[in-house]
Design a protein around this motif. Structure first.
Motif, PDB file in Angstrom:
ATOM      1  N   THR A  67       0.659  -1.273   0.062  1.00  0.00           N
ATOM      2  CA  THR A  67       0.041   0.021   0.068  1.00  0.00           C
ATOM      3  C   THR A  67       0.903   1.159   0.100  1.00  0.00           C
ATOM      4  OG1 THR A  67      -0.261  -0.029   2.317  1.00  0.00           O
ATOM      5  CG2 THR A  67      -2.098  -0.997   1.101  1.00  0.00           C
ATOM      6  N   GLN A  68       2.099   1.289   0.178  1.00  0.00           N
ATOM      7  CA  GLN A  68       3.046   2.225   0.090  1.00  0.00           C
ATOM      8  C   GLN A  68       3.397   2.615  -1.314  1.00  0.00           C
ATOM      9  OE1 GLN A  68       3.753   3.986   2.892  1.00  0.00           O
ATOM     10  NE2 GLN A  68       2.249   2.467   3.768  1.00  0.00           N
ATOM     11  N   HIS A  69       3.050   1.806  -2.341  1.00  0.00           N
ATOM     12  CA  HIS A  69       3.419   1.982  -3.696  1.00  0.00           C
ATOM     13  C   HIS A  69       2.202   2.039  -4.591  1.00  0.00           C
ATOM     14  CE1 HIS A  69       7.449   1.001  -2.437  1.00  0.00           C
ATOM     15  NE2 HIS A  69       7.032   0.209  -1.614  1.00  0.00           N
ATOM     16  N   LEU A  70       1.020   2.243  -4.060  1.00  0.00           N
ATOM     17  CA  LEU A  70      -0.269   2.402  -4.993  1.00  0.00           C
ATOM     18  C   LEU A  70      -0.202   3.290  -5.990  1.00  0.00           C
ATOM     19  CD1 LEU A  70      -2.955   1.784  -2.190  1.00  0.00           C
ATOM     20  CD2 LEU A  70      -1.793   0.035  -3.838  1.00  0.00           C
ATOM     21  N   ASP A  71       0.895   4.338  -6.047  1.00  0.00           N
ATOM     22  CA  ASP A  71       0.962   5.545  -7.019  1.00  0.00           C
ATOM     23  C   ASP A  71       1.774   4.966  -8.187  1.00  0.00           C
ATOM     24  OD1 ASP A  71       3.158   5.179  -5.328  1.00  0.00           O
ATOM     25  OD2 ASP A  71       3.792   7.393  -5.946  1.00  0.00           O
ATOM     26  N   THR A  72       2.205   3.841  -8.113  1.00  0.00           N
ATOM     27  CA  THR A  72       2.896   3.483  -9.130  1.00  0.00           C
ATOM     28  C   THR A  72       2.593   1.913  -9.768  1.00  0.00           C
ATOM     29  OG1 THR A  72       4.919   2.489  -7.842  1.00  0.00           O
ATOM     30  CG2 THR A  72       4.888   4.754  -8.863  1.00  0.00           C
ATOM     31  N   THR A  73       1.985   1.168  -8.785  1.00  0.00           N
ATOM     32  CA  THR A  73       1.613  -0.191  -8.818  1.00  0.00           C
ATOM     33  C   THR A  73       0.271  -0.598  -8.435  1.00  0.00           C
ATOM     34  OG1 THR A  73       4.123  -0.696  -8.251  1.00  0.00           O
ATOM     35  CG2 THR A  73       2.761  -2.733  -8.144  1.00  0.00           C
ATOM     36  N   ASP A  74      -0.395  -1.497  -9.291  1.00  0.00           N
ATOM     37  CA  ASP A  74      -1.583  -2.038  -8.999  1.00  0.00           C
ATOM     38  C   ASP A  74      -1.641  -3.350  -8.044  1.00  0.00           C
ATOM     39  OD1 ASP A  74      -3.201  -0.098 -10.452  1.00  0.00           O
ATOM     40  OD2 ASP A  74      -3.447  -1.487 -12.358  1.00  0.00           O
ATOM     41  N   VAL A  75      -2.446  -3.220  -6.894  1.00  0.00           N
ATOM     42  CA  VAL A  75      -2.301  -4.086  -6.097  1.00  0.00           C
ATOM     43  C   VAL A  75      -3.544  -5.192  -5.958  1.00  0.00           C
ATOM     44  CG1 VAL A  75      -1.921  -4.882  -3.600  1.00  0.00           C
ATOM     45  CG2 VAL A  75      -0.456  -3.035  -4.562  1.00  0.00           C
ATOM     46  N   TYR A  76      -3.725  -6.145  -6.150  1.00  0.00           N
ATOM     47  CA  TYR A  76      -5.002  -7.254  -5.899  1.00  0.00           C
ATOM     48  C   TYR A  76      -4.668  -7.716  -4.700  1.00  0.00           C
ATOM     49  CZ  TYR A  76      -5.974  -6.297 -10.950  1.00  0.00           C
ATOM     50  OH  TYR A  76      -6.295  -5.574 -11.929  1.00  0.00           O
ATOM     51  N   LEU A  77      -5.764  -7.499  -3.828  1.00  0.00           N
ATOM     52  CA  LEU A  77      -5.728  -8.057  -2.497  1.00  0.00           C
ATOM     53  C   LEU A  77      -7.060  -8.946  -2.247  1.00  0.00           C
ATOM     54  CD1 LEU A  77      -4.998  -8.433   0.514  1.00  0.00           C
ATOM     55  CD2 LEU A  77      -5.960  -6.341   1.083  1.00  0.00           C
ATOM     56  N   ILE A  78      -6.858 -10.344  -1.856  1.00  0.00           N
ATOM     57  CA  ILE A  78      -8.007 -11.075  -1.699  1.00  0.00           C
ATOM     58  C   ILE A  78      -8.405 -10.816  -0.305  1.00  0.00           C
ATOM     59  CG2 ILE A  78      -8.997 -13.404  -1.615  1.00  0.00           C
ATOM     60  CD1 ILE A  78      -7.526 -13.944  -4.172  1.00  0.00           C
ATOM     61  N   GLN A  79      -9.594 -10.638  -0.053  1.00  0.00           N
ATOM     62  CA  GLN A  79     -10.023 -10.745   1.559  1.00  0.00           C
ATOM     63  C   GLN A  79     -11.340 -11.142   1.477  1.00  0.00           C
ATOM     64  OE1 GLN A  79      -9.076  -7.299   4.004  1.00  0.00           O
ATOM     65  NE2 GLN A  79      -9.469  -8.591   5.667  1.00  0.00           N
ATOM     66  N   THR A  80     -11.780 -12.307   1.943  1.00  0.00           N
ATOM     67  CA  THR A  80     -12.972 -12.827   1.680  1.00  0.00           C
ATOM     68  C   THR A  80     -13.909 -12.097   2.322  1.00  0.00           C
ATOM     69  OG1 THR A  80     -12.278 -15.149   1.545  1.00  0.00           O
ATOM     70  CG2 THR A  80     -14.316 -15.154   2.326  1.00  0.00           C
ATOM     71  N   LEU A  81     -13.785 -11.673   3.677  1.00  0.00           N
ATOM     72  CA  LEU A  81     -14.787 -10.938   4.708  1.00  0.00           C
ATOM     73  C   LEU A  81     -14.223  -9.749   5.412  1.00  0.00           C
ATOM     74  CD1 LEU A  81     -17.667 -11.231   5.162  1.00  0.00           C
ATOM     75  CD2 LEU A  81     -17.217 -12.684   7.202  1.00  0.00           C
ATOM     76  N   PRO A  82     -13.917  -8.869   4.717  1.00  0.00           N
ATOM     77  CA  PRO A  82     -13.461  -7.464   5.189  1.00  0.00           C
ATOM     78  C   PRO A  82     -14.058  -7.086   6.492  1.00  0.00           C
ATOM     79  CG  PRO A  82     -13.734  -7.180   3.054  1.00  0.00           C
ATOM     80  CD  PRO A  82     -14.462  -8.622   3.188  1.00  0.00           C
ATOM     81  N   THR A  83     -13.609  -6.759   7.522  1.00  0.00           N
ATOM     82  CA  THR A  83     -14.130  -6.089   8.717  1.00  0.00           C
ATOM     83  C   THR A  83     -14.576  -4.881   8.273  1.00  0.00           C
ATOM     84  OG1 THR A  83     -12.143  -5.251   9.820  1.00  0.00           O
ATOM     85  CG2 THR A  83     -12.853  -7.542  10.344  1.00  0.00           C
ATOM     86  N   ALA A  84     -15.258  -4.142   9.292  1.00  0.00           N
ATOM     87  CA  ALA A  84     -15.618  -2.645   9.179  1.00  0.00           C
ATOM     88  C   ALA A  84     -14.404  -1.882   9.164  1.00  0.00           C
ATOM     89  CB  ALA A  84     -16.690  -2.144  10.294  1.00  0.00           C
ATOM     90  N   LYS A  85     -13.297  -2.148  10.231  1.00  0.00           N
ATOM     91  CA  LYS A  85     -12.002  -1.512  10.100  1.00  0.00           C
ATOM     92  C   LYS A  85     -11.309  -1.581   8.833  1.00  0.00           C
ATOM     93  CE  LYS A  85      -7.943  -1.727  12.782  1.00  0.00           C
ATOM     94  NZ  LYS A  85      -6.990  -2.248  13.758  1.00  0.00           N
ATOM     95  N   HIS A  86     -11.117  -2.737   8.211  1.00  0.00           N
ATOM     96  CA  HIS A  86     -10.447  -3.005   6.916  1.00  0.00           C
ATOM     97  C   HIS A  86     -11.300  -2.037   6.068  1.00  0.00           C
ATOM     98  CE1 HIS A  86      -9.264  -6.932   8.511  1.00  0.00           C
ATOM     99  NE2 HIS A  86      -8.131  -6.256   8.469  1.00  0.00           N
ATOM    100  N   ARG A  87     -12.720  -2.063   5.800  1.00  0.00           N
ATOM    101  CA  ARG A  87     -13.399  -1.288   4.791  1.00  0.00           C
ATOM    102  C   ARG A  87     -12.862   0.021   5.001  1.00  0.00           C
ATOM    103  NH1 ARG A  87     -17.472  -4.108   1.870  1.00  0.00           N
ATOM    104  NH2 ARG A  87     -17.793  -6.049   2.582  1.00  0.00           N
ATOM    105  N   ALA A  88     -12.993   0.550   6.027  1.00  0.00           N
ATOM    106  CA  ALA A  88     -12.548   2.001   6.446  1.00  0.00           C
ATOM    107  C   ALA A  88     -11.178   2.467   5.772  1.00  0.00           C
ATOM    108  CB  ALA A  88     -12.730   2.257   7.834  1.00  0.00           C
ATOM    109  N   GLU A  89     -10.256   1.493   6.212  1.00  0.00           N
ATOM    110  CA  GLU A  89      -8.923   1.801   5.691  1.00  0.00           C
ATOM    111  C   GLU A  89      -8.852   1.605   4.062  1.00  0.00           C
ATOM    112  OE1 GLU A  89      -4.768   2.019   5.486  1.00  0.00           O
ATOM    113  OE2 GLU A  89      -6.340   2.907   6.893  1.00  0.00           O
ATOM    114  N   TYR A  90      -9.783   0.757   3.272  1.00  0.00           N
ATOM    115  CA  TYR A  90      -9.780   0.685   1.998  1.00  0.00           C
ATOM    116  C   TYR A  90     -10.300   1.794   1.360  1.00  0.00           C
ATOM    117  CZ  TYR A  90      -8.510  -4.373   3.075  1.00  0.00           C
ATOM    118  OH  TYR A  90      -8.158  -5.416   3.848  1.00  0.00           O
ATOM    119  N   ARG A  91     -11.379   2.281   1.971  1.00  0.00           N
ATOM    120  CA  ARG A  91     -11.969   3.717   1.657  1.00  0.00           C
ATOM    121  C   ARG A  91     -10.894   4.880   1.892  1.00  0.00           C
ATOM    122  NH1 ARG A  91     -16.700   1.717   3.992  1.00  0.00           N
ATOM    123  NH2 ARG A  91     -16.121   2.680   5.981  1.00  0.00           N
TER     124      ARG A  91
END
Length: 145
Positions: A67-91
């Motif tokens: 996530t430190q390199h999202l400006d130059t690299t696409d990252v695909y992350l599998i997460q079956t069931l993200p928590t509310a905390k994860h969803r907030a971080e992804y937003r």
């Protein structure tokens, strides 16, 4: 860009990534990481508790670094069931959430055919947690596995 791929077990999350990610992209997938850290002939979806603990720590480190390199690299992350905390971080990271759900019947048949029986409970939990949410993308019920 961060793409968070979610859905129940055996929905087709890894297949989605295989058809969308490029060679230069980063893919963070627990099953692939566990397979890479296992001995020859290891089962693709059934791992020991020790291996899963090691892979989980490696996964957290990979996510932090990627996530430190999202400006130059696409990252695909599998997460079956993200928590509310994860969803907030992804937003916060402006991630694109992609839900893969070919439907409960298809998922349960795939689990029966290809996964350990405990994955039925995980799928049931996923469907309960996502009841009423719009299906985000790619129903893959037509894929025969």
């Amino acid at each position: 860009m961060l793409y968070v791929i979610t859905g129940p077990p055996a929905a087709g999350k890894s297949s989605y990534i295989q058809s969308h990610a490029k060679a230069a992209d980063i893919v963070i997938d627990m099953d692939l990481m566990a397979l890479a850290m296992s001995g020859p002939g290891a089962d693709h979806h059934n791992h020991s508790d020790v291996l899963l603990a090691i892979v989980q720590r490696a996964r957290f480190a990979a996510i932090r670094e990627a996530t430190q390199h999202l400006d130059t690299t696409d990252v695909y992350l599998i997460q079956t069931l993200p928590t509310a905390k994860h969803r907030a971080e992804y937003r916060r990271l402006k991630a694109k959430l992609v839900t893969i759900d070919p439907g409960r019947d298809v998922v349960m048949r795939r689990i029966e055919a290809m996964r350990q029986p405990a994955m039925k409970a995980v799928a049931t939990k996923w469907y309960k947690a996502n009841r009423g949410r719009p299906r985000g993308a790619m129903p893959q019920a037509s894929w025969e596995w």
